[in-house]
Scaffold this motif. Structure first.
Motif, PDB file in Angstrom:
ATOM      1  N   GLU A  60      -5.865  -5.341  -6.096  1.00  0.00           N
ATOM      2  CA  GLU A  60      -5.229  -6.565  -5.553  1.00  0.00           C
ATOM      3  C   GLU A  60      -5.909  -7.205  -4.744  1.00  0.00           C
ATOM      4  OE1 GLU A  60      -0.523  -6.523  -4.811  1.00  0.00           O
ATOM      5  OE2 GLU A  60      -0.333  -6.628  -7.113  1.00  0.00           O
ATOM      6  N   LEU A  61      -6.757  -6.150  -3.735  1.00  0.00           N
ATOM      7  CA  LEU A  61      -7.412  -6.174  -2.717  1.00  0.00           C
ATOM      8  C   LEU A  61      -8.857  -6.970  -3.353  1.00  0.00           C
ATOM      9  CD1 LEU A  61      -6.335  -3.368  -0.366  1.00  0.00           C
ATOM     10  CD2 LEU A  61      -5.350  -6.245  -0.782  1.00  0.00           C
ATOM     11  N   LYS A  91      -1.625  -5.466  -2.694  1.00  0.00           N
ATOM     12  CA  LYS A  91      -1.425  -6.699  -0.786  1.00  0.00           C
ATOM     13  C   LYS A  91      -0.634  -5.918  -0.299  1.00  0.00           C
ATOM     14  CE  LYS A  91      -3.024 -10.431  -3.369  1.00  0.00           C
ATOM     15  NZ  LYS A  91      -3.487 -12.080  -4.138  1.00  0.00           N
ATOM     16  N   TYR A  92      -1.392  -6.534   0.769  1.00  0.00           N
ATOM     17  CA  TYR A  92      -0.010  -5.808   2.375  1.00  0.00           C
ATOM     18  C   TYR A  92       1.307  -6.565   2.242  1.00  0.00           C
ATOM     19  CZ  TYR A  92       2.401  -6.316   7.226  1.00  0.00           C
ATOM     20  OH  TYR A  92       2.732  -6.180   8.055  1.00  0.00           O
ATOM     21  N   ASN A  93       1.980  -5.761   2.233  1.00  0.00           N
ATOM     22  CA  ASN A  93       3.963  -6.092   2.453  1.00  0.00           C
ATOM     23  C   ASN A  93       4.408  -6.303   3.438  1.00  0.00           C
ATOM     24  OD1 ASN A  93       6.133  -6.943   1.581  1.00  0.00           O
ATOM     25  ND2 ASN A  93       6.246  -5.612  -0.565  1.00  0.00           N
ATOM     26  N   TYR A 124      -2.426   2.692  -3.110  1.00  0.00           N
ATOM     27  CA  TYR A 124      -3.288   2.047  -1.747  1.00  0.00           C
ATOM     28  C   TYR A 124      -2.350   0.684  -1.594  1.00  0.00           C
ATOM     29  CZ  TYR A 124      -6.077   0.699   1.894  1.00  0.00           C
ATOM     30  OH  TYR A 124      -6.839   0.822   3.283  1.00  0.00           O
ATOM     31  N   PHE A 125      -1.499   0.907  -0.681  1.00  0.00           N
ATOM     32  CA  PHE A 125      -0.823  -0.748   0.590  1.00  0.00           C
ATOM     33  C   PHE A 125      -2.140  -0.763   1.773  1.00  0.00           C
ATOM     34  CE2 PHE A 125       2.441   2.578  -1.299  1.00  0.00           C
ATOM     35  CZ  PHE A 125       3.437   1.499  -2.277  1.00  0.00           C
ATOM     36  N   ALA A 126      -2.182  -2.208   1.520  1.00  0.00           N
ATOM     37  CA  ALA A 126      -3.262  -2.739   2.286  1.00  0.00           C
ATOM     38  C   ALA A 126      -2.034  -2.816   3.863  1.00  0.00           C
ATOM     39  CB  ALA A 126      -3.992  -3.800   1.879  1.00  0.00           C
ATOM     40  N   GLU A 127      -2.763  -3.244   4.653  1.00  0.00           N
ATOM     41  CA  GLU A 127      -2.312  -3.205   6.016  1.00  0.00           C
ATOM     42  C   GLU A 127      -2.609  -4.886   5.857  1.00  0.00           C
ATOM     43  OE1 GLU A 127      -0.486  -1.335   7.851  1.00  0.00           O
ATOM     44  OE2 GLU A 127      -0.737   0.754   6.671  1.00  0.00           O
ATOM     45  N   VAL A 134      -7.638   1.223   8.032  1.00  0.00           N
ATOM     46  CA  VAL A 134      -6.625   1.894   5.947  1.00  0.00           C
ATOM     47  C   VAL A 134      -5.262   2.070   6.422  1.00  0.00           C
ATOM     48  CG1 VAL A 134      -7.136   4.289   5.547  1.00  0.00           C
ATOM     49  CG2 VAL A 134      -8.787   3.598   6.715  1.00  0.00           C
ATOM     50  N   GLY A 135      -4.910   2.128   4.812  1.00  0.00           N
ATOM     51  CA  GLY A 135      -3.649   1.678   3.939  1.00  0.00           C
ATOM     52  C   GLY A 135      -2.847   3.380   3.828  1.00  0.00           C
TER      53      GLY A 135
END
Length: 260
Positions: A60-61, A91-93, A124-127, A134-135
């Motif tokens: 998604e990034l 993506k960032y949530n 991987y969870f984006a910030e 770094v997520g």
């Protein structure tokens, strides 16, 4: 005795030849000098009966340079472990405010999107600042995967990821290299210094036995040849020219007595 020198040199050569194995048996270290944990036992490849699914990256990034190629390269992990890898870059949530919440979200995502228990899901969870911070990252095991991706294997995975993620590799290479290295490490027991010492000791003992056996055989052959030469000399020497050392001794003794 030339053969002894040759055999001794051979033993020394074999010991020296085996010594480099000791240095290679050290646990792998990454660029930050962090020791990669040992794999303490052989793991059995998962036999799920399912073919490899090459549609296994959800980016998604937009961080992967070539999703299709990376998906094909991840098949190495599947071939070695039998586990289907799946990669999700989310993506960032803003609703996910804790690590626990992100872990629970990843488990729910697995249940909703993956219809088998033979998959290892990496998330991987984006910030908020996606490109600079770094997520959080987590793994979710299918029920059939846990026998291979146990606590030890998971620690090995994260150690490799720490190395490759913070290197100058691309996202594609970092992820693929992590899965490849993990599969190569966890499926067989890591050779330790003690293992190498044991086999070197056994090898030296075997060589020593062979050396002793060779010496005994060499001595027997030498004695046999000397005996054969003696018999040949006795047979081919005319009686009138042959000399008996014992008779010669008594002849000399008689002559000395007569001279007195």
């Amino acid at each position: 005795m030339p053969i002894l020198g040759i055999l001794a040199a051979f033993v020394v050569f074999m010991v020296i030849l085996m010594m480099p194995s000791c240095s290679n048996s050290e646990p792998n270290r990454n660029d930050y000098n962090v020791t990669v944990p040992e794999s303490t036992y052989n793991r059995t490849k998962l036999d799920s009966g399912r073919a490899y699914d090459s549609n296994c990256i959800d980016d998604e990034l937009g961080w992967f340079s070539n999703v299709g190629t990376a998906e094909q390269r991840l098949k190495v992990f599947y071939d070695k472990t039998g586990i289907q890898p799946y990669i999700l870059f989310a993506k960032y949530n803003p609703k996910l405010t804790s690590d626990e919440a992100k872990q629970e979200w990843a488990k729910q995502w697995y249940d909703q999107h993956i219809d088998n228990e033979d998959t290892l899901l990496f998330v991987y969870f984006a910030e908020r600042d996606t490109d600079n911070d770094v997520g959080y990252m987590t793994l979710v095991n299918g029920k059939h995967v846990s026998s291979i991706m146990d606590a030890q294997a998971t620690e090995i995975f994260w150690t490799y990821l720490d190395e490759y993620w913070y290197s100058d590799r691309s996202t594609d290479d970092a992820i693929v290299a992590t899965f490849d290295a993990t599969a190569g490490r966890i499926m067989t027991k890591t050779t330790t210094r003690n293992d190498v010492r044991k086999w070197v000791t056994v090898a030296v003992m075997v060589i020593a036995v062979c050396v002793v056996a060779a010496i005994v055989v060499w001595l027997l052959i030498k004695r046999k040849r000397e005996h054969e030469r003696y018999v040949e000399r006795m047979v081919t020497t005319p009686l009138e020219t042959a000399e008996d050392p014992i008779l010669n001794k008594y002849d000399h003794t008689d002559q000395e007595q007569k001279g007195q």
